[in-house]
Design a protein around this motif. Structure first.
Motif, PDB file in Angstrom:
ATOM      1  N   CYS A   3       0.958  -1.143  -0.019  1.00 29.93           N
ATOM      2  CA  CYS A   3       0.095  -0.117  -0.082  1.00 29.93           C
ATOM      3  C   CYS A   3       0.917   1.222  -0.136  1.00 29.93           C
ATOM      4  O   CYS A   3       1.812   1.512   0.954  1.00 29.93           O
ATOM      5  CB  CYS A   3      -0.832  -0.046   1.391  1.00 29.93           C
ATOM      6  N   VAL A   5       0.209   4.259   0.764  1.00 39.74           N
ATOM      7  CA  VAL A   5      -0.213   5.106   1.796  1.00 39.74           C
ATOM      8  C   VAL A   5       0.446   4.600   3.187  1.00 39.74           C
ATOM      9  O   VAL A   5       1.039   5.492   3.653  1.00 39.74           O
ATOM     10  CB  VAL A   5      -1.908   5.057   1.927  1.00 39.74           C
ATOM     11  N   CYS A   6       0.272   3.391   3.496  1.00 35.79           N
ATOM     12  CA  CYS A   6       0.753   3.193   5.080  1.00 35.79           C
ATOM     13  C   CYS A   6       1.756   1.996   4.831  1.00 35.79           C
ATOM     14  O   CYS A   6       2.387   1.742   5.816  1.00 35.79           O
ATOM     15  CB  CYS A   6      -0.415   2.493   5.707  1.00 35.79           C
ATOM     16  N   CYS A  37      -6.859  -1.294   1.124  1.00 33.76           N
ATOM     17  CA  CYS A  37      -5.991  -1.738   2.173  1.00 33.76           C
ATOM     18  C   CYS A  37      -6.505  -2.231   3.319  1.00 33.76           C
ATOM     19  O   CYS A  37      -7.469  -1.535   3.923  1.00 33.76           O
ATOM     20  CB  CYS A  37      -5.126  -0.575   2.414  1.00 33.76           C
ATOM     21  N   CYS A  40      -5.447   0.762   6.176  1.00 36.75           N
ATOM     22  CA  CYS A  40      -5.870   2.009   6.096  1.00 36.75           C
ATOM     23  C   CYS A  40      -6.726   2.473   5.256  1.00 36.75           C
ATOM     24  O   CYS A  40      -7.380   3.433   5.243  1.00 36.75           O
ATOM     25  CB  CYS A  40      -4.494   2.969   5.653  1.00 36.75           C
TER      26      CYS A  40
HETATM   27 ZN   LIG Z   1      -2.613   1.139   3.616  1.00 38.59          ZN
END
Ligand SMILES: [Zn+2]
Length: 139
Positions: A3, A5-6, A37, A40
């Motif tokens: 992912c 993002v995280c 995800c 998140c």
């Molecule tokens: Zn994530």
């Protein structure tokens, strides 16, 4: 794949059961739930389609490699890398293609890049070790 993002590792859940208990008032659900995800909840569908495209280019590259069309293979692998740069297998293949065309400096750079993204990448690790041995024997 991870992912963006995280950084959690995303695993596609094929044929996964829809989780019940959600208060969803939408009466026209999408044919397939968009991948999110698990940590998140970021929407990963765009990323996944890019990833699929990248894998397609990568497979084309392997095909061209198998019929010894190295230039074509390199072009397709570069497309794969442009779409998905952090896949160590793409870098490992790039290294192999460079080596096959006698571009050792580029080959080493690609394999080092592959190991940066995945220290366990067997092809890159093996090739770099081989080159180190060769260099040793020539000194
Ligand atoms: Zn994530």
């Amino acid at each position: 794949m991870k992912c963006p993002v995280c950084g959690a590792t995303y695993r596609p859940t094929k044929g996964a059961k829809q989780q019940g208990g959600e208060t969803n008032s939408n009466n026209s659900p999408l044919p397939s739930p968009s991948p999110t995800c698990r940590r998140c909840k970021a929407d990963l569908s765009d990323l996944l389609s890019l990833h699929d495209q990248a894998i397609w280019y990568h497979r084309q590259a392997i095909h061209f490699l198998s019929i010894k069309h190295y230039q074509q293979a390199e072009t397709h692998n570069n497309q794969a890398l442009a779409l998905y740069f952090s896949n160590s297998d793409f870098h490992a293949l790039a290294g192999k293609l460079s080596a096959l065309q006698g571009e050792w400096r580029e080959a080493i750079a690609s394999w080092q890049q592959a190991l940066k993204f995945d220290p366990q990448n067997a092809i890159a690790g093996h090739c770099l070790q081989m080159i180190k041995l060769m260099a040793k024997n020539h000194l």
